[in-house]
Design an enzyme around this catalytic site. Structure first.
Site, PDB file in Angstrom:
ATOM      1  N   TRP A   1      17.846  60.933  41.574  1.00 18.61           N
ATOM      2  CA  TRP A   1      18.851  62.173  42.343  1.00 18.61           C
ATOM      3  C   TRP A   1      17.979  63.272  41.837  1.00 18.61           C
ATOM      4  CZ3 TRP A   1      23.189  63.098  44.633  1.00 18.61           C
ATOM      5  CH2 TRP A   1      23.982  62.075  45.059  1.00 18.61           C
TER       6      TRP A   1
ATOM      7  N   TRP B   1      40.438  80.040  44.865  1.00 17.85           N
ATOM      8  CA  TRP B   1      39.852  80.042  43.609  1.00 17.85           C
ATOM      9  C   TRP B   1      41.009  80.964  42.250  1.00 17.85           C
ATOM     10  CZ3 TRP B   1      37.278  76.173  42.958  1.00 17.85           C
ATOM     11  CH2 TRP B   1      36.214  75.804  43.578  1.00 17.85           C
TER      12      TRP B   1
ATOM     13  N   GLU C   1      18.891  57.343  39.332  1.00 15.07           N
ATOM     14  CA  GLU C   1      18.851  58.417  38.501  1.00 15.07           C
ATOM     15  C   GLU C   1      17.727  59.921  38.519  1.00 15.07           C
ATOM     16  OE1 GLU C   1      22.439  59.400  37.423  1.00 15.07           O
ATOM     17  OE2 GLU C   1      22.767  57.567  38.119  1.00 15.07           O
TER      18      GLU C   1
ATOM     19  N   ASN D   1      27.322  61.528  31.176  1.00 15.09           N
ATOM     20  CA  ASN D   1      27.419  61.848  32.716  1.00 15.09           C
ATOM     21  C   ASN D   1      29.460  61.651  33.092  1.00 15.09           C
ATOM     22  OD1 ASN D   1      26.075  62.718  35.589  1.00 15.09           O
ATOM     23  ND2 ASN D   1      26.370  60.268  35.849  1.00 15.09           N
TER      24      ASN D   1
END
Length: 470
Positions: A284, A314, A281, A349
């Site tokens: 990242w 979209w 993490e 998360n």
């Protein structure tokens, strides 16, 4: 350094590095001069344009006050420059160095494009009047541009980046820097820190997020001792207190990633710590910052993979977006996650990925709207990580999930909140339902006041894939 060659006074420009321990800019400033003054620049117009959340800035304010109190014990007063925008920093800091006759200024780098442009303007202005300016990578363990492919370019995929990062670590490994020694007194008083930072009313859950380096260090050590050994197995289950919850402190710099790594290594006692899921993490976080520097268009909200976004249509669906924002979509795991965010300023998360996939691939709302909403509500709002996460979830980012990977919110709830404890915690109407799958069904609790589903999952998934493939 020979004290006769030292400047009489140096400045440390604090931003999102609100700590005394392991602060390379502060350490350098204190060694560079006999006297040191800390300075912060309040820039509410820029904060608003960046969507800085009231929760994050409230935490930043209180951590700044704690840091100022500890700096005062080192004879380092705090000057607060009340400005409007980043554009005002260069002239204001130039005036300050002239007022104090400062010979040097230090800061820790920030990596979004606007921040880098601000810092470049400050460096140019101060160097033009003879002030030495030094920047440090206090927010990263390995600086941008130092983890490269065999061809000398930036990595675009996380896994090979993480391997190369681990190989390069020895070249950038250093001990955690101690708190600097006390300076000679300047005779200056510290400026007060305004309650609202000249920005907006600031509020966060102070019962959940205590400030002060001691409190943050205790939180880190508790996590390493009690939770990190089982982190890989338990981190995806939102009802469990299995994550570190250190992200708010990392984003304001109340603790450094190097301090986190050092605590992990000290507890492991062997090289096994390099394989830790929690270290992943941290890497990242570094990956997304390296990308910001290598690809400036990301700071302008350009997709990393425009060829993917070109295939996406979209939809403008204000009602569906509002339902998502309020946690009223009728999908329990999505709504519970959004309620957690609105109540605490934080979201687990795993659930960030679930709600992002729901918004971008099932409601087909532009990822930029979701990213902006997160920035304006998260207490750990971090531009690089937030941008990277939203682009990953919508399949337009670096190392992104393939577009056909669309999280089924019901399946995610059943897998990671099997008893429905998390959803019942944030959606009290579900407490009376039988634990397990009944709490995760779309429309669960509708008879008790919960909304009906805003979409049919199978139809929405098929429509999204059909549009992309066409």
């Amino acid at each position: 350094m020979d004290t006769h060659s030292m400047a009489e006074l140096s400045l440390i420009w604090l931003r999102n590095d609100l700590r005394l321990t392991d602060n390379p800019a502060l350490t350098w400033a204190c060694k560079q001069a006999e006297k040191t003054v800390a300075v912060v620049t309040l820039t509410p117009q820029s904060w608003e344009s960046h969507g800085e959340s009231a929760a994050r800035m409230g935490l930043w304010r209180d951590q700044l006050r704690s840091v100022a109190e500890h700096l005062q014990k080192l004879n380092i007063p705090l000057r607060v420059l009340r400005l409007d925008s980043f554009d005002d920093c260069a002239p204001a800091l130039t005036d300050l160095v002239r007022e104090l006759n400062a010979g040097a200024l230090a800061f820790n780098y920030e990596y979004p494009l606007n921040e880098r442009n601000r810092d470049s303007a400050v460096c140019q202005a101060l160097e033009s009047v003879g002030v030495e300016v030094r920047g440090f990578h206090g927010e990263l363990i390995i600086p941008p541009g130092q983890v490269l492919t065999g061809q000398g370019g930036p990595f675009k995929v996380y896994t090979p980046f993480s391997r190369a990062w681990r190989r390069r670590l020895a070249d950038f490994d250093r001990p955690v820097l101690p708190v600097p020694e006390a300076q000679q007194t300047t005779g200056l008083d510290s400026d007060p820190v305004p309650d609202d930072l000249d920005y907006k009313p600031l509020q966060y859950r102070e019962d959940l997020w205590q400030v002060g380096e001691e409190a943050v260090s205790e939180r880190l050590n508790r996590f390493i001792d009690e939770r990190e050994p089982d982190y890989a197995d338990k981190r995806d289950f939102p009802a469990l207190p299995a994550t570190s919850a250190l992200s708010p402190y990392l984003t304001i710099g109340a603790i450094s990633p190097r301090q986190c790594m050092a605590a992990l290594r000290a507890a492991a006692g062997s090289r096994d710590w390099l394989d830790s899921s929690w270290l992943n993490e941290i890497i990242w976080r570094e990956f997304y910052r390296h990308l910001l520097v290598a690809f400036p268009g990301l700071s302008r909200l350009e997709p990393f993979r425009p060829e993917v976004e070109e295939k996406i249509s979209w939809l403008k669906n204000d009602a569906a977006f509002e339902a998502w924002c309020k946690g009223e979509t009728g999908f329990p795991i999505v709504d519970a996650a959004m309620k957690q965010l609105l109540e605490t300023g934080w979201m687990h998360n795993r659930l960030r990925m679930v709600v992002a996939s729901f918004l971008t691939k099932l409601l087909r709302v532009d990822w930029r709207l979701g990213a902006d909403f997160f920035m304006r509500h998260l207490i750990d709002a971090d531009f690089a990580s937030n941008l990277g996460g939203w682009q990953w979830s919508s399949s337009v980012g670096a190392d992104a999930a393939p577009y056909f990977r669309i999280f089924n919110p019901q399946a995610q709830g059943e897998k990671f909140d099997a008893e429905g404890r998390f959803v019942a915690r944030w959606l009290p109407q579900l407490e009376s339902l039988k634990p397990g799958k009944p709490r995760q069904q779309p429309g669960a609790g509708a008879a008790l006041g919960r909304p009906e589903p805003v979409i049919d999952y199978k139809k929405a998934r098929a429509a999204s894939l059909d549009d992309y493939q066409s």
